[in-house]
Scaffold this active site. Structure first.
Site, mmCIF file in Angstrom:
data_model
loop_
_atom_site.group_PDB
_atom_site.id
_atom_site.type_symbol
_atom_site.label_atom_id
_atom_site.label_comp_id
_atom_site.label_asym_id
_atom_site.label_seq_id
_atom_site.Cartn_x
_atom_site.Cartn_y
_atom_site.Cartn_z
ATOM 1 N N GLN A 14 -10.410 27.643 8.317
ATOM 2 C CA GLN A 14 -9.185 27.132 8.521
ATOM 3 C C GLN A 14 -8.451 26.345 7.221
ATOM 4 O O GLN A 14 -8.930 26.902 6.109
ATOM 5 C CB GLN A 14 -8.959 26.200 9.579
ATOM 6 C CG GLN A 14 -9.187 26.798 10.999
ATOM 7 C CD GLN A 14 -8.051 27.759 11.590
ATOM 8 O OE1 GLN A 14 -7.132 28.031 10.739
ATOM 9 N NE2 GLN A 14 -8.615 28.176 12.751
ATOM 10 N N SER A 15 -7.979 25.218 7.239
ATOM 11 C CA SER A 15 -7.344 24.743 6.046
ATOM 12 C C SER A 15 -8.285 23.969 4.979
ATOM 13 O O SER A 15 -7.874 23.796 3.887
ATOM 14 C CB SER A 15 -6.448 23.803 6.275
ATOM 15 O OG SER A 15 -5.424 24.175 6.873
ATOM 16 N N MET A 16 -9.712 24.183 5.255
ATOM 17 C CA MET A 16 -10.615 23.638 4.093
ATOM 18 C C MET A 16 -10.570 24.900 2.974
ATOM 19 O O MET A 16 -10.835 24.452 1.679
ATOM 20 C CB MET A 16 -12.007 23.674 4.706
ATOM 21 C CG MET A 16 -12.424 22.684 5.703
ATOM 22 S SD MET A 16 -14.083 22.302 5.935
ATOM 23 C CE MET A 16 -14.972 24.052 6.033
ATOM 24 N N ALA A 17 -10.011 25.945 3.304
ATOM 25 C CA ALA A 17 -9.730 26.974 2.153
ATOM 26 C C ALA A 17 -8.794 26.507 1.245
ATOM 27 O O ALA A 17 -8.913 26.960 0.086
ATOM 28 C CB ALA A 17 -9.139 28.426 2.947
ATOM 29 N N LYS A 18 -7.754 25.684 1.599
ATOM 30 C CA LYS A 18 -6.870 25.135 0.532
ATOM 31 C C LYS A 18 -7.667 24.187 -0.563
ATOM 32 O O LYS A 18 -7.435 24.681 -1.796
ATOM 33 C CB LYS A 18 -5.835 24.108 1.527
ATOM 34 C CG LYS A 18 -4.884 24.899 2.390
ATOM 35 C CD LYS A 18 -4.256 23.587 3.024
ATOM 36 C CE LYS A 18 -3.122 24.480 3.724
ATOM 37 N NZ LYS A 18 -3.474 24.944 5.057
#
Length: 398
Positions: free
Chosen positions: A120-124
């Site tokens: 999820q937003s850890m990809a950011k």
């Protein structure tokens, strides 16, 4: 169907051949389906490999400590154990690095050491880290306007915004991050990226964007001056990724592979989900193993080890603190695609919906990774209890 935790004796969904249940394309990220789906993204979405390369694997030394019975508080403030909290909060994998060594590692819900789990937003934060590498190389200047790199965005709400505004999510672009609304801007991201089909009750006259860049070009409005306030909007990360691709001529998956993954000594190749134009979803489509997420966190803790500029990491820890950045981080802030826990520790955090977290703390020499499948997009009580447990672990490990 009700969601269930790790202690539930019922067999896993999607078990057997043919499976007992078929994954619903519109609700694969909702309970109970996400308990299976987050570990099997490559089986139902198009993905592109983030190659680990042919290099060495950086061996993680072990200094094992049995923390299962460590006293902590559950999400309601009641006494429990660490393993009890991990069960309550729908954990799939949990790992603690202390001084670079594995102090504690646990898997649940069928996950194993080679399983790729959706970030999820850890990809950011992964995307932002590679962005920092390119900045350090002089390929991108955060002070320049976004349109210096993507002139097409002159006709959008990003006109007049600097790259740093995008990095810190302080542009004034109108974008709705309402996860439960299938017609919100983030709901349109789901369709544009191929994560979800067009909702069956959709207005036949509504033009759904065919891919993500087309959606970006449709975002024309501003709600405030650029730089005036922080507002969490996933689409900002995708703009950063398009800048990276434009200046290098390489796709995001190749950049993450060459600039990060091949240099980390990871165990496994990672992957991104891709849309119909082949674009890798920078804001949430990254998948990797528990240990490799920990290696990434340790790289940041080690001030980049010459891979990531140390001054970029230091600048990232100096976010602009203010009220209401996030309900579960009352003293938090945001900078360069990372969360900052508070202005004293300046610990960095990678966070994602449904309970994904990498916590990086220089004061304790610890990296903690939690991969989860909450039944809700966010649960403040679960997140607060987890962060309290992280601090309890730090005290226990000295």
């Amino acid at each position: 169907m009700d969601s269930y935790r790790n202690s539930d004796p019922r067999p896993s969904i999607m078990q057997g051949s043919p499976p007992q249940m078929v994954l619903p394309k519109l609700d694969w990220d909702r309970p109970p389906w996400n308990r299976w789906a987050f570990q099997h993204i490559r089986e139902f979405l198009p993905t592109i490999e983030v190659w680990r390369g042919n290099g060495h694997r950086h061996r993680l030394e072990r200094a094992g400590t049995d923390l299962d019975a460590l006293p902590v508080e559950d999400s309601k403030g009641r006494p429990t154990t660490l393993v009890g909290l991990l069960d309550e909060t729908y954990t799939d994998g949990f790992l603690v690095l202390k001084d670079g060594k594995v102090a504690y590692e646990r898997y649940f819900n069928g996950m194993a050491e080679r399983t790729l789990h959706l970030s999820q937003s850890m990809a950011k934060s992964v995307t932002g880290t590679v962005f920092g590498i390119l900045v350090g190389r002089g390929l991108i200047d955060p002070a320049k306007p976004v349109t210096a790199y993507l002139p097409e965005l002159g006709a959008t709400g990003w006109d007049g915004a600097s790259v740093q505004h995008v990095l810190d999510m302080t542009t004034g672009v109108r974008f709705s991050e309402e996860y439960t609304d299938r017609y919100s801007d983030i709901g349109q991201v789901d369709v544009a990226t191929g994560w979800k089909p067009v909702p069956p009750d959709s207005d036949p006259d509504f033009q759904w964007p065919p891919h993500l860049f087309e959606l970006i070009l449709q975002l024309k409005d501003k709600v405030r001056p650029h730089g005036a306030a922080f507002e969490y909007r996933s689409i900002e990360t995708d703009v950063l990724a398009f800048i990276m691709e434009r200046v290098t001529g390489k796709r995001l998956a190749q950049l993450v592979s060459e600039e990060l993954w091949q240099k980390l000594g990871v165990d496994e190749s990672a992957c991104f989900t891709v849309d119909s134009a082949g674009y890798a979803l920078a804001d949430g489509g990254f998948n990797a193993t528990l240990r490799d997420y920990a290696r990434f966190g340790q790289l940041i803790l080690d001030k980049g080890r010459g891979i990531v500029p140390a001054d970029w990491i230091e600048a990232t820890r100096n976010g602009r603190h203010g009220p209401d950045f996030n309900p579960s981080l009352p003293e938090g802030s945001y900078r360069n695609q990372f969360w900052i826990e508070d202005p004293r520790s300046r610990a960095l955090m990678c966070r994602g919906v449904f309970g994904q977290m990498i916590h990086i703390d220089w004061d304790t020499g610890m990296v903690v990774v939690k991969l989860s499948t909450y039944p809700d997009f966010s649960n403040v009580a679960y997140s607060v209890a987890t962060l309290k447990a992280v601090h309890t672990i730090a005290m226990a490990l000295g």
